[in-house]
Design an enzyme around this catalytic site. Structure first.
Site, PDB file in Angstrom:
ATOM      1  N   LYS A 184      55.105  50.612 -25.996  1.00 47.13           N
ATOM      2  CA  LYS A 184      55.813  49.324 -25.993  1.00 47.13           C
ATOM      3  C   LYS A 184      56.712  49.194 -27.219  1.00 47.13           C
ATOM      4  O   LYS A 184      56.262  49.360 -28.354  1.00 47.13           O
ATOM      5  CB  LYS A 184      54.777  48.199 -25.961  1.00 47.13           C
ATOM      6  CG  LYS A 184      55.347  46.792 -25.867  1.00 47.13           C
ATOM      7  CD  LYS A 184      54.187  45.795 -25.812  1.00 47.13           C
ATOM      8  CE  LYS A 184      54.669  44.373 -25.622  1.00 47.13           C
ATOM      9  NZ  LYS A 184      53.501  43.443 -25.592  1.00 47.13           N
ATOM     10  N   CYS A 189      55.470  43.982 -20.823  1.00 47.99           N
ATOM     11  CA  CYS A 189      55.319  42.569 -21.170  1.00 47.99           C
ATOM     12  C   CYS A 189      56.536  41.980 -21.915  1.00 47.99           C
ATOM     13  O   CYS A 189      57.561  41.732 -21.313  1.00 47.99           O
ATOM     14  CB  CYS A 189      54.026  42.372 -21.948  1.00 47.99           C
ATOM     15  SG  CYS A 189      53.344  40.700 -21.842  1.00 47.99           S
ATOM     16  N   GLU A 225      49.420  45.873 -18.185  1.00 45.77           N
ATOM     17  CA  GLU A 225      49.187  46.099 -19.610  1.00 45.77           C
ATOM     18  C   GLU A 225      47.720  45.777 -19.914  1.00 45.77           C
ATOM     19  O   GLU A 225      47.103  44.921 -19.274  1.00 45.77           O
ATOM     20  CB  GLU A 225      50.108  45.164 -20.394  1.00 45.77           C
ATOM     21  CG  GLU A 225      49.949  45.177 -21.899  1.00 45.77           C
ATOM     22  CD  GLU A 225      50.768  44.084 -22.566  1.00 45.77           C
ATOM     23  OE1 GLU A 225      51.138  44.286 -23.739  1.00 45.77           O
ATOM     24  OE2 GLU A 225      51.044  43.035 -21.935  1.00 45.77           O
TER      25      GLU A 225
END
Length: 267
Positions: free
Chosen positions: A109, A145, A40
């Site tokens: 995300k 993440c 990321e």
């Protein structure tokens, strides 16, 4: 299929970060990898402005990554920032770009990191849709993440055919955070009976650099986890390149021994 996890430490400079992608992708190709995963925020590290560098998937940053993937005949997964909506003020999307060998995919995300004193949602728009892609008959799911704390995304990817879940991260540092990262990677592998490839930004402290406030800038410890939750390979906090050979027969075996996907109830 051979894969590589490129645990790099990015900074503010987009060109310098692209140079890292170039160098590590070439090392991955030299090591026989078919796919290389970057973290990321490969485009620019957290703790720096994002609005001024966000660009579409057709923009120059992504084009450079796409050209490198084509030149090396390798699939590259890397974190970038694309423009968001302007609803409550301009925002970006935290996007994973996938390119190479005829594959073009992207994932925004879904779960934003509003935790541990950081508010990602202040500057980032959340994605809404899971994304998978196929390479050489193997289906990969994507996650970023904070997504790793939410099992449903990983089981949804598995329902869509994923044998492998890729997690790209820039994990926040702090007491116990590296242990949580590894624990969660193992848990998500077990939840979904998939191989988990968890690639994080390296720990800036390993290079003598202090963290930038509350910004999540990485702790390292990229891992490859089996569908039975075993850590097969792991890096430490420093930058490095990890290679692993994927064997998806382990996924079939795990789902026979531990049929949690088939046994679960949806409420």
């Amino acid at each position: 299929m051979r894969i590589a996890l490129a645990q790099i430490i990015t900074g503010r400079d987009l060109a310098a970060n692209l140079d890292l992608v170039d160098a590590y992708a070439r090392q991955a190709k030299s090591g026989g990898a078919d796919l290389v995963v970057f973290p990321e925020a490969t485009m620019r590290a957290f703790g720096h402005s994002l609005l001024d560098i966000a660009e579409p998937l057709e923009g120059p940053w992504a084009a450079r990554v796409r050209a490198l993937a084509a030149e090396l005949d390798i699939v590259i997964v890397a974190g970038m920032f694309t423009p968001g909506t302007a609803g409550d003020g301009p925002k970006v999307r935290n996007t994973l770009l996938v390119s190479g060998r005829g594959i073009e995919a992207s994932y925004d995300k879904i779960h934003l990191f509003d935790a541990f004193g950081f508010a990602e949602s202040d500057t980032v728009d959340a994605g809404t849709d899971p994304v998978t892609f196929e390479l050489e008959g193997v289906t990969f799911g994507l996650a970023t993440c904070y997504d790793i704390r939410f099992p449903d995304l990983f089981t949804e990817n598995a329902d869509r055919g994923a044998d492998v879940n890729i997690v790209c991260a820039s994990w926040g540092s702090g007491p116990g955070k590296a242990d949580q990262w590894k624990l969660l990677a193992r848990a998500r592998a077990l939840d979904s009976t998939t191989v988990v490839l968890a690639c994080g930004q390296g720990d800036p402290a390993s290079q003598g650099t202090a963290p930038r406030g509350a910004a999540p800038t990485g702790v390292g410890h990229s891992v490859v986890v089996s569908p039975m939750g075993d850590v097969l390979q792991e890096l430490d906090g420093a930058p490095g390149l990890l290679f692993a050979d994927l064997d998806t027969t382990t996924v079939k075996e795990a789902r026979t021994k531990l049929p949690v996907l088939a046994n679960r109830h949806k409420f």
